[in-house]
Design a protein around this motif. Structure first.
Motif, PDB file in Angstrom:
ATOM      1  N   ALA A   1      -9.300   7.159 -44.671  1.00 12.44           N
ATOM      2  CA  ALA A   1      -9.720   7.780 -45.931  1.00 12.44           C
ATOM      3  C   ALA A   1     -11.002   7.127 -46.398  1.00 12.44           C
ATOM      4  CB  ALA A   1      -8.635   7.642 -47.002  1.00 12.44           C
ATOM      5  N   SER A   2     -11.964   7.948 -46.800  1.00 11.38           N
ATOM      6  CA  SER A   2     -13.244   7.438 -47.292  1.00 11.38           C
ATOM      7  C   SER A   2     -13.382   7.781 -48.772  1.00 11.38           C
ATOM      8  CB  SER A   2     -14.404   8.029 -46.488  1.00 11.38           C
ATOM      9  OG  SER A   2     -14.333   9.446 -46.471  1.00 11.38           O
ATOM     10  N   VAL A   3     -13.733   6.766 -49.561  1.00 12.43           N
ATOM     11  CA  VAL A   3     -13.804   6.900 -51.019  1.00 12.43           C
ATOM     12  C   VAL A   3     -15.168   6.429 -51.494  1.00 12.43           C
ATOM     13  CG1 VAL A   3     -12.786   6.232 -53.229  1.00 12.43           C
ATOM     14  CG2 VAL A   3     -11.335   6.448 -51.189  1.00 12.43           C
ATOM     15  N   GLY A   4     -15.832   7.243 -52.309  1.00 14.22           N
ATOM     16  CA  GLY A   4     -17.118   6.877 -52.881  1.00 14.22           C
ATOM     17  C   GLY A   4     -16.982   6.443 -54.330  1.00 14.22           C
ATOM     18  N   LEU A   5     -17.622   5.333 -54.674  1.00 11.72           N
ATOM     19  CA  LEU A   5     -17.588   4.804 -56.032  1.00 11.72           C
ATOM     20  C   LEU A   5     -19.002   4.423 -56.460  1.00 11.72           C
ATOM     21  CD1 LEU A   5     -14.544   2.342 -55.715  1.00 11.72           C
ATOM     22  CD2 LEU A   5     -14.490   4.644 -56.698  1.00 11.72           C
ATOM     23  N   ALA A   6     -19.335   4.736 -57.702  1.00  5.04           N
ATOM     24  CA  ALA A   6     -20.583   4.229 -58.260  1.00  5.04           C
ATOM     25  C   ALA A   6     -20.462   2.714 -58.443  1.00  5.04           C
ATOM     26  CB  ALA A   6     -20.870   4.910 -59.594  1.00  5.04           C
ATOM     27  N   PRO A   7     -21.582   1.983 -58.451  1.00  9.00           N
ATOM     28  CA  PRO A   7     -21.502   0.523 -58.552  1.00  9.00           C
ATOM     29  C   PRO A   7     -20.707   0.019 -59.755  1.00  9.00           C
ATOM     30  CG  PRO A   7     -23.700   1.165 -57.881  1.00  9.00           C
ATOM     31  CD  PRO A   7     -22.966   2.436 -58.205  1.00  9.00           C
ATOM     32  N   THR A   8     -20.884   0.631 -60.923  1.00  7.17           N
ATOM     33  CA  THR A   8     -20.130   0.163 -62.088  1.00  7.17           C
ATOM     34  C   THR A   8     -18.643   0.407 -61.915  1.00  7.17           C
ATOM     35  OG1 THR A   8     -20.629   2.296 -63.151  1.00  7.17           O
ATOM     36  CG2 THR A   8     -22.023   0.424 -63.744  1.00  7.17           C
ATOM     37  N   THR A   9     -18.289   1.549 -61.331  1.00  6.66           N
ATOM     38  CA  THR A   9     -16.882   1.849 -61.090  1.00  6.66           C
ATOM     39  C   THR A   9     -16.308   0.929 -60.023  1.00  6.66           C
ATOM     40  OG1 THR A   9     -17.406   4.171 -61.577  1.00  6.66           O
ATOM     41  CG2 THR A   9     -15.266   3.718 -60.599  1.00  6.66           C
ATOM     42  N   ALA A  10     -17.079   0.683 -58.971  1.00 11.23           N
ATOM     43  CA  ALA A  10     -16.612  -0.190 -57.896  1.00 11.23           C
ATOM     44  C   ALA A  10     -16.333  -1.603 -58.397  1.00 11.23           C
ATOM     45  CB  ALA A  10     -17.646  -0.230 -56.773  1.00 11.23           C
TER      46      ALA A  10
ATOM     47  N   LEU B   1     -20.252  14.065 -50.410  1.00 13.60           N
ATOM     48  CA  LEU B   1     -19.074  14.931 -50.420  1.00 13.60           C
ATOM     49  C   LEU B   1     -19.397  16.303 -49.825  1.00 13.60           C
ATOM     50  CD1 LEU B   1     -17.554  14.110 -53.919  1.00 13.60           C
ATOM     51  CD2 LEU B   1     -16.330  13.906 -51.758  1.00 13.60           C
ATOM     52  N   ASN B   2     -20.506  16.872 -50.249  1.00 10.20           N
ATOM     53  CA  ASN B   2     -20.869  18.198 -49.757  1.00 10.20           C
ATOM     54  C   ASN B   2     -21.127  18.193 -48.248  1.00 10.20           C
ATOM     55  OD1 ASN B   2     -20.693  19.692 -52.164  1.00 10.20           O
ATOM     56  ND2 ASN B   2     -22.690  18.968 -52.846  1.00 10.20           N
ATOM     57  N   ALA B   3     -21.607  17.056 -47.746  1.00 12.32           N
ATOM     58  CA  ALA B   3     -21.845  16.934 -46.307  1.00 12.32           C
ATOM     59  C   ALA B   3     -20.579  16.555 -45.548  1.00 12.32           C
ATOM     60  CB  ALA B   3     -22.938  15.893 -46.053  1.00 12.32           C
TER      61      ALA B   3
ATOM     62  N   ASP C   1     -14.204  11.718 -48.301  1.00  9.60           N
ATOM     63  CA  ASP C   1     -13.024  12.503 -48.665  1.00  9.60           C
ATOM     64  C   ASP C   1     -12.964  12.725 -50.170  1.00  9.60           C
ATOM     65  OD1 ASP C   1     -11.735  12.825 -46.080  1.00  9.60           O
ATOM     66  OD2 ASP C   1     -11.365  10.676 -46.145  1.00  9.60           O
ATOM     67  N   LEU C   2     -13.264  11.696 -50.932  1.00 14.29           N
ATOM     68  CA  LEU C   2     -13.200  11.791 -52.380  1.00 14.29           C
ATOM     69  C   LEU C   2     -14.127  10.768 -53.010  1.00 14.29           C
ATOM     70  CD1 LEU C   2     -10.213   9.839 -53.751  1.00 14.29           C
ATOM     71  CD2 LEU C   2     -10.185  10.416 -51.343  1.00 14.29           C
ATOM     72  N   ALA C   3     -14.425  10.965 -54.282  1.00 16.52           N
ATOM     73  CA  ALA C   3     -15.296  10.046 -55.013  1.00 16.52           C
ATOM     74  C   ALA C   3     -14.987  10.150 -56.495  1.00 16.52           C
ATOM     75  CB  ALA C   3     -16.766  10.373 -54.755  1.00 16.52           C
ATOM     76  N   VAL C   4     -15.278   9.081 -57.230  1.00 19.84           N
ATOM     77  CA  VAL C   4     -15.189   9.103 -58.686  1.00 19.84           C
ATOM     78  C   VAL C   4     -16.591   9.380 -59.207  1.00 19.84           C
ATOM     79  CG1 VAL C   4     -14.636   7.809 -60.769  1.00 19.84           C
ATOM     80  CG2 VAL C   4     -13.264   7.481 -58.704  1.00 19.84           C
ATOM     81  N   LEU C   5     -16.739  10.506 -59.901  1.00 20.14           N
ATOM     82  CA  LEU C   5     -18.040  10.936 -60.404  1.00 20.14           C
ATOM     83  C   LEU C   5     -17.970  11.145 -61.913  1.00 20.14           C
ATOM     84  CD1 LEU C   5     -19.023  13.501 -57.613  1.00 20.14           C
ATOM     85  CD2 LEU C   5     -19.686  11.113 -57.812  1.00 20.14           C
TER      86      LEU C   5
ATOM     87  N   ARG D   1      -5.869   9.390 -52.774  1.00 14.52           N
ATOM     88  CA  ARG D   1      -6.225   9.991 -54.064  1.00 14.52           C
ATOM     89  C   ARG D   1      -5.150   9.700 -55.109  1.00 14.52           C
ATOM     90  NH1 ARG D   1      -7.232  16.337 -54.093  1.00 14.52           N
ATOM     91  NH2 ARG D   1      -4.960  16.321 -53.931  1.00 14.52           N
ATOM     92  N   ILE D   2      -3.887   9.779 -54.706  1.00 13.33           N
ATOM     93  CA  ILE D   2      -2.789   9.484 -55.636  1.00 13.33           C
ATOM     94  C   ILE D   2      -2.834   8.028 -56.068  1.00 13.33           C
ATOM     95  CG2 ILE D   2      -0.281   9.280 -55.835  1.00 13.33           C
ATOM     96  CD1 ILE D   2      -0.091  11.725 -53.970  1.00 13.33           C
ATOM     97  N   VAL D   3      -3.051   7.117 -55.118  1.00 11.95           N
ATOM     98  CA  VAL D   3      -3.089   5.686 -55.437  1.00 11.95           C
ATOM     99  C   VAL D   3      -4.271   5.378 -56.354  1.00 11.95           C
ATOM    100  CG1 VAL D   3      -3.412   3.381 -54.458  1.00 11.95           C
ATOM    101  CG2 VAL D   3      -1.879   5.003 -53.341  1.00 11.95           C
ATOM    102  N   LEU D   4      -5.412   6.008 -56.109  1.00 10.43           N
ATOM    103  CA  LEU D   4      -6.579   5.781 -56.964  1.00 10.43           C
ATOM    104  C   LEU D   4      -6.270   6.153 -58.404  1.00 10.43           C
ATOM    105  CD1 LEU D   4     -10.248   6.548 -56.052  1.00 10.43           C
ATOM    106  CD2 LEU D   4      -9.360   7.211 -58.285  1.00 10.43           C
ATOM    107  N   GLN D   5      -5.611   7.289 -58.607  1.00 16.07           N
ATOM    108  CA  GLN D   5      -5.229   7.696 -59.961  1.00 16.07           C
ATOM    109  C   GLN D   5      -4.283   6.680 -60.602  1.00 16.07           C
ATOM    110  OE1 GLN D   5      -3.924  11.669 -58.525  1.00 16.07           O
ATOM    111  NE2 GLN D   5      -5.157  12.525 -60.182  1.00 16.07           N
TER     112      GLN D   5
END
Length: 306
Positions: free
Chosen positions: A91-100, A134-136, A140-144, A284-288
């Protein structure tokens, strides 16, 4: 139809040239052309238009591209699951630096505890680039921070964050209280990410509603460099609560914003359920869950659940 034909097709689309794609793939141009012709014969339609200026997809080729990417992703997931020998995946997850900075390690810890056989790939980059990934289908998912997403993406509300003004001591004025008005913020010289990123868009919207404009001294598309600029006394910045602890440690003054709309929404944007592997769905469930726990335990400053 072979998987390598799908890879060849997507590579040609990426480079817009048979010769360039052949070079990158390490195959002969004639062999590449032959495989593409076989692919077109298999689907009984022309996928590519060849011309003196290069190669471009037909309407059928554009429709085929989406499913080709999906097929390759699923094949990669199958290989990873087989190599692990157990129910697992990737699973690949994208996070902005502040969120990370506040969510990243907590997500890793929870995933290792609950799903130790899932191979987690975290990508930290500014939000303006995450949507492109994501579009490419590279994530798999990201917090935006913006709910606008393409038709083949799933958007789920997560939380909202209050924004704060981080100011170097040399720029603090004696008559300031605990919170700054939008008028006071408009007079500050700021260092912010460039306009295509979510935080900058949020700030612009907040000030425009009050008929004001931000005084952007410089732009920095990287949290570490941006914070270094603030710590060096060059300018102030607007950041979410996730950076408050770091700001205090750096000796910066942290001010609330005297405006109810001074906040940003965090949403989980993912591929649709039929595209996500079981590992990505579990992630995705765990992230939530992790985000909810951080908010309820008071470990995410200025955040409240949506």
């Amino acid at each position: 139809m072979e998987l390598r034909q799908l890879r060849y097709f997507l590579s040609v689309l990426e480079y817009g040239s048979l010769g360039r794609a052949a070079l990158e793939l390490g195959v002969g141009a004639s062999a590449l052309s032959q495989q593409l012709s076989k692919l077109e014969s298999e689907v009984s339609t022309r996928l590519l238009t060849r011309s003196s200026t290069g190669v471009s997809p037909t309407a059928a080729g554009l429709a085929f591209e989406y499913h080709a990417r999906l097929a390759l992703r699923q094949a990669e997931h199958a290989v990873l699951a087989a190599q692990s020998g157990r129910m697992s995946g990737y699973a690949s997850v994208g996070l902005a630096p502040t969120t990370a900075s506040i969510l990243g390690l907590a997500l890793i810890d929870r995933m290792r505890e609950r799903y130790p056989d899932i191979r987690l790939h975290l990508v930290e980059m500014l939000s303006g680039y995450l949507m492109n990934q994501l579009n490419a289908r590279h994530l798999d998912l990201a917090v935006l921070f913006q709910a606008e997403a393409g038709p083949r993406l799933d958007v789920r509300p997560l939380l909202k964050e209050r924004l704060f003004v981080l100011v170097p001591p040399s720029l603090v004025k004696a008559d300031w209280g605990e919170a700054l008005t939008l008028q006071q913020i408009a007079t500050l010289q700021l260092v912010m990410p460039s306009p295509q990123h979510g935080l900058r868009t949020t700030l612009r919207s907040i000030l425009e509603r009050a008929g004001l404009e931000a005084n952007i001294l410089m732009e920095a598309d990287g949290l570490s460099l941006l914070m270094d600029c603030v710590c060096a006394g060059h300018a102030a910045t607007i950041q979410p609560g996730a950076t408050v602890a770091r700001a205090h440690q750096a000796g910066l003054r942290v001010f609330a914003i005297d405006e109810a709309q001074a906040q940003r929404r965090n949403v989980i944007v993912s591929l649709t359920d039929d595209e996500l592997s079981p590992a990505a769905l579990a992630t995705r469930i765990v992230l939530q869950e992790v985000a909810r726990d951080l908010v309820e335990q008071g470990r995410w400053p200025g955040a409240s659940l949506l």
